[in-house]
Design a protein around this motif. Sequence first.
Motif, PDB file in Angstrom:
ATOM      1  N   ASP A 118       5.973   2.052  -4.808  1.00 12.11           N
ATOM      2  CA  ASP A 118       6.868   0.993  -4.329  1.00 12.11           C
ATOM      3  C   ASP A 118       8.300   1.502  -4.254  1.00 12.11           C
ATOM      4  O   ASP A 118       8.955   1.425  -3.216  1.00 12.11           O
ATOM      5  CB  ASP A 118       6.826  -0.216  -5.274  1.00 12.11           C
ATOM      6  N   ALA A 152       8.870   4.415  -1.838  1.00 11.78           N
ATOM      7  CA  ALA A 152       8.890   3.977  -0.442  1.00 11.78           C
ATOM      8  C   ALA A 152      10.184   3.223  -0.123  1.00 11.78           C
ATOM      9  O   ALA A 152      10.774   3.398   0.951  1.00 11.78           O
ATOM     10  CB  ALA A 152       7.679   3.095  -0.151  1.00 11.78           C
ATOM     11  N   GLY A 212       2.058  -6.581  -6.960  1.00  5.72           N
ATOM     12  CA  GLY A 212       2.257  -5.575  -5.917  1.00  5.72           C
ATOM     13  C   GLY A 212       2.569  -4.179  -6.412  1.00  5.72           C
ATOM     14  O   GLY A 212       2.581  -3.241  -5.616  1.00  5.72           O
ATOM     15  N   SER A 231       3.671  -7.832  -0.659  1.00  5.01           N
ATOM     16  CA  SER A 231       2.636  -6.916  -1.152  1.00  5.01           C
ATOM     17  C   SER A 231       3.302  -5.780  -1.934  1.00  5.01           C
ATOM     18  O   SER A 231       2.624  -4.967  -2.551  1.00  5.01           O
ATOM     19  CB  SER A 231       1.798  -6.344  -0.004  1.00  5.01           C
ATOM     20  N   PHE A 232       4.624  -5.732  -1.904  1.00  5.66           N
ATOM     21  CA  PHE A 232       5.381  -4.777  -2.716  1.00  5.66           C
ATOM     22  C   PHE A 232       5.801  -5.437  -4.025  1.00  5.66           C
ATOM     23  O   PHE A 232       5.888  -6.662  -4.125  1.00  5.66           O
ATOM     24  CB  PHE A 232       6.649  -4.319  -1.974  1.00  5.66           C
ATOM     25  N   LEU A 285      12.949  -6.822   6.757  1.00  7.33           N
ATOM     26  CA  LEU A 285      12.915  -5.372   6.966  1.00  7.33           C
ATOM     27  C   LEU A 285      11.484  -4.827   6.887  1.00  7.33           C
ATOM     28  O   LEU A 285      11.263  -3.620   6.837  1.00  7.33           O
ATOM     29  CB  LEU A 285      13.789  -4.685   5.910  1.00  7.33           C
ATOM     30  N   GLY A 286      10.524  -5.740   6.836  1.00  6.33           N
ATOM     31  CA  GLY A 286       9.117  -5.326   6.817  1.00  6.33           C
ATOM     32  C   GLY A 286       8.589  -5.042   5.431  1.00  6.33           C
ATOM     33  O   GLY A 286       7.498  -4.501   5.279  1.00  6.33           O
ATOM     34  N   ILE A 287       9.354  -5.389   4.411  1.00  5.19           N
ATOM     35  CA  ILE A 287       8.918  -5.148   3.031  1.00  5.19           C
ATOM     36  C   ILE A 287       8.558  -6.496   2.424  1.00  5.19           C
ATOM     37  O   ILE A 287       9.410  -7.204   1.860  1.00  5.19           O
ATOM     38  CB  ILE A 287      10.029  -4.439   2.226  1.00  5.19           C
ATOM     39  N   ASP A 288       7.286  -6.847   2.534  1.00  9.21           N
ATOM     40  CA  ASP A 288       6.867  -8.186   2.132  1.00  9.21           C
ATOM     41  C   ASP A 288       6.394  -8.219   0.677  1.00  9.21           C
ATOM     42  O   ASP A 288       6.575  -7.264  -0.072  1.00  9.21           O
ATOM     43  CB  ASP A 288       5.792  -8.700   3.095  1.00  9.21           C
ATOM     44  N   GLN A 319      13.067   5.608   0.170  1.00 13.58           N
ATOM     45  CA  GLN A 319      13.041   6.300   1.458  1.00 13.58           C
ATOM     46  C   GLN A 319      13.636   5.420   2.557  1.00 13.58           C
ATOM     47  O   GLN A 319      14.359   5.894   3.427  1.00 13.58           O
ATOM     48  CB  GLN A 319      11.605   6.701   1.803  1.00 13.58           C
ATOM     49  N   ARG A 320      13.328   4.131   2.468  1.00 14.30           N
ATOM     50  CA  ARG A 320      13.920   3.205   3.447  1.00 14.30           C
ATOM     51  C   ARG A 320      15.436   3.150   3.289  1.00 14.30           C
ATOM     52  O   ARG A 320      16.172   3.067   4.274  1.00 14.30           O
ATOM     53  CB  ARG A 320      13.321   1.805   3.288  1.00 14.30           C
TER      54      ARG A 320
END
Lengths: 456, 353
Positions: A166, A169, A404, A133-134, A128-131, A172-173
Amino acid sequence: MNHPPRRISLEDWDQRYAELVDAGLHEPAYGGPLRRHAESGDRRLTRLQLDNSAAALQLWNFLLTEEQRLRQAREVGWQILGTVKDLGTIPVMAYALRRVVAFYPDGAWWLPCLMEDQTRVLQTADSLGIDDSFCPVRAMLGAFANQAHFPLPDLLTCSVGATCDDVSALAQRLERMGHPILWWEVPHRRQPEPGEPAIPLPGGFHAPACQVALVQAELTRVRDALQAWSGQPLGDRQLRAGIGAANRVRKLLGELRWLGYTSEPCPLPALEMLVAEMLAIHFCSDQPESIHVLEQLLAEVRARVTAGLGVLPKHAVRVFWVNPVADLRVMNLLEDVGGRICGTEYLFCHALDLIPEDLPPLEALARCALADPMVGPPQDRSQRICREIRRFGAQAVVISRIPGASHCGLEGLVIADMVRDRLGIPVIEIEVPPITDALEPSLRTRLEALIELQKR
Amino acid sequence: MNTILYASPLVPVEWLAAHGVRPIWWRACDPRRIDAADCDVDRRGEPGSLLRGRRGVCPLAAAVVDSAARASASAVVLTTTCDQMRYAASWLQYQRRLPTFLMNVPSTWETETARSLYLAELERLSRLLVALGGTRPSNEALAEVMRDFDGARARLLGIRDRLLGRDLAAALITVRETAAPNEWPSVADSVPSSDCRPHHDLRQGGPLRLAMVGGPLSESDYGLFDWIEQAGGRIVLDATEWGERTLPRVFSAESTRRDPLSELADAYFGTIPDVFRRPNHMLYEYLSRELSARHVHGLILRRYLWCDLWHAEVAVLKACSPVPVLDLDASDSEASSSERTRGRIEAFLEMLP
């Protein structure tokens, strides 16, 4: 207490469980051998050292059956509330309602550890694009997406404002994925200005009266929403009862922490203490049972302290631990190298403070929400940490960075600087990902160095 | 005149200027460059507490801390719109070398409580400005300053299509400091001449029309505009954090006359679409409207590494955008990645339909 207290492996627990059953162990419905959790996916248990008491057995069984408990609640028609980025405020309100259960979806951050990533929630988050780095709390997004863990809540709340980016965000997703969220604001706690009315908060901080009023207004909005959602009144009478029950948990934890962190030898391992402390946040989805579990644990610890027994050798180096660990194994590691936990600040110390019972309930809860260490500046958090280090007599500090996490980049600098400056004790920073196996040699070396320094 | 350093579009420049202080927008050299001379120092004045390059620290937040700590301004004003900047403000307060005002800008925005908090914070900022030697403006004085800045923004937006990307970006910063028109590049100087038109027009009909969205662009990032123009594109919408997107709406003349502070709050807090807002659908409504109105061919998302707020929106933007999206992350070591970035921009423009 026929068996001397000690940390044992899951394998040892098989034998221990059989002995307890033979001795007439009385268990709640969620009881049973710990092995079954490992076999059904919680594989990390096989790598942990666990306390050998019946009380610890109950604690682990309580923790590891939460998903089952939530599903049962859904099956019998209870309403389920998910309280995102909420360390101990809205759940107090929710548990004042009947047939409502509140849980902490962010708690999914331990799934990759407990299940040693078999759950694939992190891979789902990646997709889902949450790699990575979170913060590992991204596991929550994966858990919502794959729906293989907790049942989807009927209502989600999320505190925002002075919270980590984190979770904000990720929440929100979640909303964009079709999970409506009731957002409520918690402002950054600041020092009252000269002449500005100040309100004392649990835990020793102060906040401007206007900030308390603002959070109270937000909680009133949440209260109104909960009333409409549940179809039940949630007035002061119900809230007072809810606060009373939450304080029961907090009082038990207060005594447990005092005995656990000050008694010599150490009466309960760091791991079980961590799990026990976590119950303060949302009561592991069953407030009455969490009280029972803590009572059993406290009784065990009292008995051990009275008998002068512990799980670690005497004179283990007394370490204060900052931030929760994504990999539970690291709590074992500290003890393996000769340390013990003497004080913690796992980011929810405000959930351990008693909620004032002599105030209007929503004002009392507003004060608690503002006492959250993450809501204020790291200087405040550092001061509280210093105070707790003195109270528990810790000799060294470990700051466990959460990979992260938006707050971990800078706050560790302030905490370390202030602790060294004020107390003159050593501080190390480590970073703990959900699975530390590959890093264990270097983590061990760093922890060993800290312990050796204090043993000299 | 006292100078106030600030770096957030949610702080109304009119409010600062009307107090008689000089608003200075934060500027620095490349926030990704680690330079020993720029190193932060710790509370005891010893070098070493280097924030830049520290794992997990936003390069921009670190750069703001470094330069603010050395600034000669009377105070620095930061906001809570991102967690990294909130911690950066705390770090500056801990260092105690420059008065640091951390303005609470609520993430929620649909409630009266949120609006009242924003207004209360403007009042608190006013008290600081007065304490620093400023003067609390009358309604008339504030209204006049608001009209000046409104006019300045209108003039700038009126010529935006005739400015090069970097000139518009610079002017969008300038208009957050002063309403004086002579501070901007003149149109005559800035209209793309035959020499500075894109070298590689991919279309006979003119350059590809691009929008850029994301976090702040500092001056050192303006090379992006050059590369885009050299590759045959043109930024027709600068929706980065310090770009056009975060300008306040035009003030209502009637509301400005009646209650200028309230109008100021509504124009900034009530309408600026940003990624930190909860919920953040205003941002997507803005993009949908502007991408369509400006006939954009492609969207570039530019974000800093460790910026969770923008990073989390990458997948959403890609799913929602009517045009292709290029995700550009800026790490701590731009020197090694600049050619990579340039290459990606060129490839993006080449593949645009």
